[in-house]
Design a protein around this motif. Structure first.
Motif, short mmCIF file in Angstrom:
data_model
loop_
_atom_site.label_atom_id
_atom_site.label_comp_id
_atom_site.label_asym_id
_atom_site.label_seq_id
_atom_site.Cartn_x
_atom_site.Cartn_y
_atom_site.Cartn_z
N UNK A 1 0.69 -1.25 0.04
CA UNK A 1 0.08 -0.03 0.03
C UNK A 1 0.93 1.10 -0.03
N UNK A 2 2.09 1.15 0.67
CA UNK A 2 3.02 2.35 0.82
C UNK A 2 3.43 2.56 -0.40
N UNK A 3 3.87 1.48 -1.43
CA UNK A 3 4.28 1.74 -2.59
C UNK A 3 3.78 1.60 -3.93
N UNK A 4 3.24 0.23 -4.17
CA UNK A 4 2.50 -0.05 -5.51
C UNK A 4 1.24 0.68 -5.49
N UNK A 5 0.47 0.77 -4.40
CA UNK A 5 -1.06 1.26 -4.54
C UNK A 5 -0.89 3.00 -5.12
N UNK A 6 -0.28 3.55 -4.23
CA UNK A 6 -0.13 4.82 -4.79
C UNK A 6 0.73 5.14 -5.89
N UNK A 7 1.82 4.49 -6.22
CA UNK A 7 2.71 4.57 -7.41
C UNK A 7 2.20 4.03 -8.39
N UNK A 8 1.41 3.08 -8.73
CA UNK A 8 1.00 2.65 -9.81
C UNK A 8 -0.55 2.51 -10.18
N UNK A 9 -1.37 1.98 -9.16
CA UNK A 9 -2.60 1.78 -9.30
C UNK A 9 -3.39 3.01 -9.13
N UNK A 10 -3.04 3.88 -8.46
CA UNK A 10 -3.79 5.23 -8.12
C UNK A 10 -3.22 6.32 -9.07
N UNK A 11 -2.27 6.08 -9.90
CA UNK A 11 -1.68 6.91 -10.67
C UNK A 11 -1.67 6.68 -12.08
N UNK A 12 -0.98 5.75 -12.67
CA UNK A 12 -1.21 5.39 -14.33
C UNK A 12 -2.23 4.44 -14.32
N UNK A 13 -2.77 3.97 -13.41
CA UNK A 13 -3.89 2.98 -13.23
C UNK A 13 -5.02 3.67 -12.84
N UNK A 14 -4.92 5.08 -12.28
CA UNK A 14 -6.02 5.57 -11.59
C UNK A 14 -6.11 6.88 -12.28
N UNK A 15 -6.02 7.88 -11.43
CA UNK A 15 -6.24 9.38 -11.41
C UNK A 15 -5.60 9.81 -12.94
N UNK A 16 -4.37 9.60 -13.25
CA UNK A 16 -3.79 10.29 -14.39
C UNK A 16 -4.31 9.74 -15.72
N UNK A 17 -4.83 8.62 -15.70
CA UNK A 17 -5.68 8.15 -17.06
C UNK A 17 -7.19 8.67 -17.08
N UNK A 18 -7.67 8.75 -15.98
CA UNK A 18 -9.09 9.12 -15.91
C UNK A 18 -9.11 10.70 -16.06
N UNK A 19 -8.39 11.49 -15.51
CA UNK A 19 -8.35 12.83 -15.60
C UNK A 19 -7.87 13.31 -16.92
N UNK A 20 -7.15 12.41 -17.68
CA UNK A 20 -6.63 12.64 -18.95
C UNK A 20 -7.90 13.33 -19.62
N UNK A 21 -9.02 12.69 -19.53
CA UNK A 21 -10.20 13.05 -20.43
C UNK A 21 -11.27 13.65 -19.48
N UNK A 22 -10.89 14.14 -18.47
CA UNK A 22 -11.59 15.04 -17.75
C UNK A 22 -12.94 14.10 -16.89
N UNK A 23 -12.20 13.00 -16.45
CA UNK A 23 -13.34 12.14 -15.79
C UNK A 23 -12.88 11.83 -14.28
N UNK A 24 -13.77 11.73 -13.57
CA UNK A 24 -13.64 11.58 -11.99
C UNK A 24 -13.75 10.33 -11.52
N UNK A 25 -12.75 9.33 -10.82
CA UNK A 25 -13.22 8.19 -10.45
C UNK A 25 -13.10 8.17 -8.92
N UNK A 26 -14.03 7.62 -8.45
CA UNK A 26 -14.17 7.45 -7.02
C UNK A 26 -14.23 6.10 -6.36
N UNK A 27 -12.90 5.76 -5.82
CA UNK A 27 -12.84 4.40 -5.31
C UNK A 27 -13.23 4.02 -3.64
N UNK A 28 -14.39 3.37 -3.89
CA UNK A 28 -15.17 3.45 -2.62
C UNK A 28 -14.42 2.45 -1.42
N UNK A 29 -13.71 1.52 -1.90
CA UNK A 29 -13.29 0.78 -0.91
C UNK A 29 -12.13 1.47 -0.17
N UNK A 30 -11.67 2.78 -0.72
CA UNK A 30 -10.59 3.40 -0.03
C UNK A 30 -11.27 4.58 0.77
#
Length: 639
Positions: free
Chosen positions: A479-508
């Motif tokens: 969680x301290x490395x790969x969750x933030x470093x890949x899943x929530x960046x290039x797997x999450x916010x960065x690809x979502x917001x590239x097209x002005x779209x918001x993702x809301x991860x309920x588990x977090x």
């Protein structure tokens, strides 16, 4: 959901210069906030706050920066703050008014009442930059898991910040340059927490705040951690599984309900996994109308799980939007654009797939979706978690070479930290060994004194792993490395917001997370079944086929699986990895890299071939990043 950026350079007090610099920084964040742009200059202080807005809540009342006290306070917020109506009402009863009816409007009244501890009152995913003119204090804050990004650069001139690194690189005091150490980390996939691909630019760590204080004409910085995912040192020795099942169910229902609130329609991402299917099932019950579900499909049966997603959509009555992706979409111009948005390399073209999906979401006139990220981290869903606790059993398939090592490895730094070397980092240790012979002489010299695997371990707080269960340790370090470093960046916010779209991860949702860490390991993983407690909590929601199904790897098909994909990536290799370019970037050795690629296409072992694909992806993107950010090459147009 928005983009925020700005700087504090006390020696720069020319209004025209401040405006010119800020405008350039805002221009590259248009994709994060196409609906509105705002700024606030404190000219005498050399301070500028900028904001680009994607309007989701308070559509007509969300202008930022938000000010209070006749300019004594100003704030920019990126993200969503849930429960804001209740907070706003309570503040009003205490004669503390909010400026506007957006969720972001609660930040300044809370700060004025509670000081820096106001952040404890916030629920959601957010990055905040707040300026207190009375105290001559600037505060940068990032949410508990790092769902929303925030970067900064500190130098002799002052501080620059932004939701994305690209905005910082537009400031005149920042020179774009790839960091050699970070390049090695990208080649092995694991970044040091708090680092970026660029020299001098740092990521504000999740659950941290950076306080910048003016003292005697100089800016002083102080970093503090305000929240962490803290596992207990002991668990209930005689747990009642039903109690935990009910506890997960109640908190997850609340988290999903909270994230469905918006002034625009909210959809759901839907793969064939337990996580997203649970989210869709709950959202369907909570919503009055059918939910729109967005699903990615791949042209490879081994990697595609859209059949399960279709079953879930039919069961819930969701309107499903299915996006089939082939090599045409996963490589070429879209690959380059995804790299530009990611600002770091990614090992699998799933990032490109996510970029296409967010584009489809916006084309369907949706700005927000609820997603399933974080479930594996909290409930022990990944196969390497099971391996660390229960050993090897029933492993293999497409996990091997990608997220599971075929050998058991140890590293002294991790042995000292954890008492074992977590299985999640072992495949990347093997990738590093595969990469080392390909590095340039300068980088190989660097590695004589720099151990990238040890550097990642050094970034983990030892107090948070001491006396913890092996499963807890494995989940925490991931969680301290790969969750933030890949899943929530290039797997999450960065690809979502590239097209002005918001993702809301309920588990977090932090209420879910703080409860999940108390669940005993034998309830999280029971009788070898990963995420058992979640499965049981969602047993009435999930199709039987999914309830009984083992963890499936949500990855895009690698290039070696298909000659057409191989040809597509080879075209990019021929363009980006020429001898002259490789020599100019000076991270890899051109002749050895060329030999590696030639040999890779002859590989017949699937595990080794997957690792070769990973190396090729990283090598390509390092040179793309250099071209895009250092050389300033134009981005391609995607049809």
């Amino acid at each position: 959901m928005c983009g925020i950026t700005g700087f504090w350079n006390p020696s720069r007090t020319n209004e025209r210069e401040l405006r010119f610099a800020l405008d350039q920084m805002l221009d590259v964040l248009d994709h994060r906030g196409p609906d509105e742009r705002g700024s606030r200059l404190y000219v005498d202080q050399g301070l500028a706050l900028g904001h680009t807005r994607l309007s989701i809540i308070g559509l007509d009342h969300g202008h930022q920066p938000i000010e209070a006290g006749q300019g004594d306070y100003a704030v920019t917020v990126n993200g969503e703050l849930y429960g804001y109506k209740r907070v706003r009402t309570k503040l009003a009863c205490e004669s503390l008014a909010c400026d506007g009816k957006s969720d972001s409007a609660i930040t300044l009244p809370l700060y004025r009442k509670h000081g820096l501890s106001f952040v404890d009152k916030l629920r959601g995913e957010f990055a905040i930059v707040l300026y207190d003119h009375r105290e001559q204090r600037l505060v940068l804050i990032r949410d508990r898991f790092g769902i929303k990004p925030l970067y900064f650069a500190v130098n002799d001139s002052g501080i620059v910040w932004g939701s994305e690194v690209k905005s910082i690189l537009k400031h005149p005091d920042i020179q774009p340059k790839l960091c050699p150490k970070a390049a090695v980390h990208q080649m092995m996939q694991v970044m040091v927490p708090g680092s970026t691909a660029f020299e001098g630019v740092q990521a504000l760590k999740p659950g941290h705040m950076l306080v910048v204080q003016m003292r005697d004409g100089r800016l002083e910085t102080n970093m503090t951690r305000w929240w962490d995912l803290e596992f207990p040192t002991s668990h209930d020795p005689n747990p009642d599984p039903d109690e935990y099942v009910q506890g997960v169910k109640e908190r997850l229902i609340d988290a999903v309900a909270t994230r469905l609130e918006a002034d625009v329609p909210v959809g759901c991402y839907l793969s064939g996994g337990i996580d997203s299917c649970s989210i869709l099932g709950l959202a369907t019950t909570l919503q009055q109308s059918p939910v729109k579900a967005f699903t990615i499909a791949f042209d490879s049966d081994e990697y595609d799980e859209s059949n399960i997603a279709k079953l879930m959509a039919e069961r819930t009555g969701a309107e499903q939007e299915l996006l089939l992706l082939t090599e045409k979409e996963l490589y070429g111009p879209a690959f380059e654009r995804a790299t530009w948005h990611a600002e770091r390399t990614f090992y699998n073209t799933l990032a490109v797939a996510k970029w296409h999906m967010s584009r489809r979401v916006r084309a369907c006139n949706y700005k927000a979706v609820v997603t399933g990220e974080g479930s594996d981290e909290l409930f022990g869903g990944y196969p390497f978690f099971k391996r660390d606790w229960l050993g090897r059993e029933g492993e293999g398939g497409i996990f091997a070479g990608a997220i599971l090592a075929e050998e058991d490895l140890q590293h002294p730094a991790w042995q000292d930290l954890c008492g074992f070397t977590p299985s999640w980092i072992q495949p990347w240790m093997m990738t590093l060994e595969r990469v080392k012979p390909l590095l340039s002489s300068d980088i190989q010299d660097l590695l004589q004194e720099y151990d990238p695997v040890a550097e990642v371990a050094a970034a983990i707080d030892p107090d948070q792993v001491r006396q913890r269960h092996r499963l807890d340790i494995s989940q925490y370090t991931w969680a301290k490395t790969q969750l933030e470093g890949q899943i929530l960046t290039w797997g999450g916010d960065r690809m979502d917001m590239a097209n002005s779209m918001e993702a809301r991860p309920a588990f977090l949702d932090h209420h879910v997370a703080e409860y999940a860490v108390t669940i005993p390991p034998e309830v999280r993983i029971r009788d070898g079944i990963e995420k058992w407690v979640l499965r049981e909590a969602m047993v009435q929601v999930l199709p039987r086929e999914l309830y009984e199904r083992e963890k499936f790897a949500f990855m895009a098909p690698p290039a070696h699986t298909d000659p057409v994909k191989r040809n597509a990536i080879q075209e990019m290799i021929d363009h980006w990895l020429t001898d002259d370019r490789v020599k100019s970037v000076d991270i890899l050795d051109a002749s050895r890299l060329r030999g590696f690629i030639d040999q890779a296409w002859q590989e017949t072992d699937g595990t080794v071939a997957r690792r070769n694909d990973i190396v090729m992806n990283h090598a390509l993107q390092l040179h793309m990043l250099h071209g895009q950010y250092v050389e300033g090459l134009p981005l391609p147009v995607v049809d």
